[in-house]
Design a protein around this motif. Sequence first.
Motif, PDB file in Angstrom:
ATOM      1  N   TYR A 154       0.857  -1.190   0.000  1.00 54.08           N
ATOM      2  CA  TYR A 154       0.000   0.000   0.000  1.00 54.08           C
ATOM      3  C   TYR A 154       0.886   1.232   0.000  1.00 54.08           C
ATOM      4  O   TYR A 154       1.866   1.296   0.735  1.00 54.08           O
ATOM      5  N   THR A 156      -0.177   4.711   0.175  1.00 56.16           N
ATOM      6  CA  THR A 156      -0.674   5.970   0.719  1.00 56.16           C
ATOM      7  C   THR A 156      -0.215   6.075   2.170  1.00 56.16           C
ATOM      8  O   THR A 156      -0.487   5.190   2.971  1.00 56.16           O
ATOM      9  N   TRP A 158       0.016   6.742   5.979  1.00 50.85           N
ATOM     10  CA  TRP A 158      -1.106   6.464   6.893  1.00 50.85           C
ATOM     11  C   TRP A 158      -2.002   7.654   7.218  1.00 50.85           C
ATOM     12  O   TRP A 158      -3.222   7.493   7.286  1.00 50.85           O
ATOM     13  N   TYR A 160      -3.008   9.936   5.399  1.00 51.64           N
ATOM     14  CA  TYR A 160      -3.775  10.343   4.229  1.00 51.64           C
ATOM     15  C   TYR A 160      -4.683   9.245   3.690  1.00 51.64           C
ATOM     16  O   TYR A 160      -5.316   9.417   2.663  1.00 51.64           O
ATOM     17  N   LYS A 161      -4.753   8.123   4.368  1.00 50.40           N
ATOM     18  CA  LYS A 161      -5.623   7.040   3.921  1.00 50.40           C
ATOM     19  C   LYS A 161      -7.097   7.442   4.127  1.00 50.40           C
ATOM     20  O   LYS A 161      -7.466   7.970   5.164  1.00 50.40           O
ATOM     21  N   THR A 162      -7.892   7.132   3.138  1.00 53.20           N
ATOM     22  CA  THR A 162      -9.330   7.373   3.262  1.00 53.20           C
ATOM     23  C   THR A 162      -9.951   6.213   4.041  1.00 53.20           C
ATOM     24  O   THR A 162      -9.343   5.143   4.188  1.00 53.20           O
ATOM     25  N   GLN A 163     -11.171   6.409   4.494  1.00 52.64           N
ATOM     26  CA  GLN A 163     -11.887   5.337   5.190  1.00 52.64           C
ATOM     27  C   GLN A 163     -12.064   4.138   4.264  1.00 52.64           C
ATOM     28  O   GLN A 163     -11.925   2.987   4.687  1.00 52.64           O
ATOM     29  N   GLU A 164     -12.312   4.409   2.998  1.00 54.94           N
ATOM     30  CA  GLU A 164     -12.468   3.324   2.022  1.00 54.94           C
ATOM     31  C   GLU A 164     -11.169   2.525   1.885  1.00 54.94           C
ATOM     32  O   GLU A 164     -11.197   1.283   1.870  1.00 54.94           O
ATOM     33  N   GLN A 165     -10.030   3.203   1.804  1.00 60.15           N
ATOM     34  CA  GLN A 165      -8.745   2.503   1.727  1.00 60.15           C
ATOM     35  C   GLN A 165      -8.499   1.658   2.981  1.00 60.15           C
ATOM     36  O   GLN A 165      -8.060   0.513   2.891  1.00 60.15           O
ATOM     37  N   ASN A 167     -10.726   0.350   4.982  1.00 60.19           N
ATOM     38  CA  ASN A 167     -11.631  -0.805   4.951  1.00 60.19           C
ATOM     39  C   ASN A 167     -11.119  -1.877   3.995  1.00 60.19           C
ATOM     40  O   ASN A 167     -11.164  -3.069   4.312  1.00 60.19           O
ATOM     41  N   THR A 168     -10.631  -1.448   2.834  1.00 57.28           N
ATOM     42  CA  THR A 168     -10.079  -2.394   1.851  1.00 57.28           C
ATOM     43  C   THR A 168      -8.872  -3.120   2.424  1.00 57.28           C
ATOM     44  O   THR A 168      -8.768  -4.345   2.328  1.00 57.28           O
TER      45      THR A 168
END
Length: 181
Positions: A154, A156, A158, A160-165, A167-168
């Motif tokens: 991964y 991105t 930490w 700057y990670k989105t909630q979607e990222q 969760n994935t």
Amino acid sequence: MIARLVTSVKARIRNKWFPKTEIEVLKERGLKVGKNFNFFNSHIDYGHCWLIEIGDDVTITNSSILAHDASTKYYLGKSKIGRVKIGDRVFIGWNSVVLCNVRIGNDVLVAAGSIVTKDIPDNSVVAGNPARVVGKTSDYLDRHKQNLIDKRVYDTYWPYKTQEQMNTIRKELENDFGYDL
């Protein structure tokens, strides 16, 4: 005279609005630190920091570096002291302790929770209490270089990670591990 006064005023202003970091204070007391030193939530022996030397590219995480041992103080009236030298490119993992009179070589990885009680040679991975050599740094890194090809990676950072990222990643790492930036 005026130059000294200006310097003194600047020093007082700096200390009032921009207090010194712990590392700055320790360096003033004699701690020697190389380039690219990363020091996170850790402790360096304040009273004997002048006996500690840390090389370049060193990271210490939530750990303690001690140059004294006061276990003899009550009985003998003196504490044991000894130099601590940490080489270049050393990582000291979370909740580790480096005791006095220890030399850690270059390219060493100290596993989380280790207690370093004796010298560690170059190119070593150490773990345990007391810390023992469990492998070579070069072998450890070679395994992880291969894993970077075989496992999920991964990119991105930490914060700057989105909630979607998140969760994935959580789902993808259900039964395995990966690597993050």
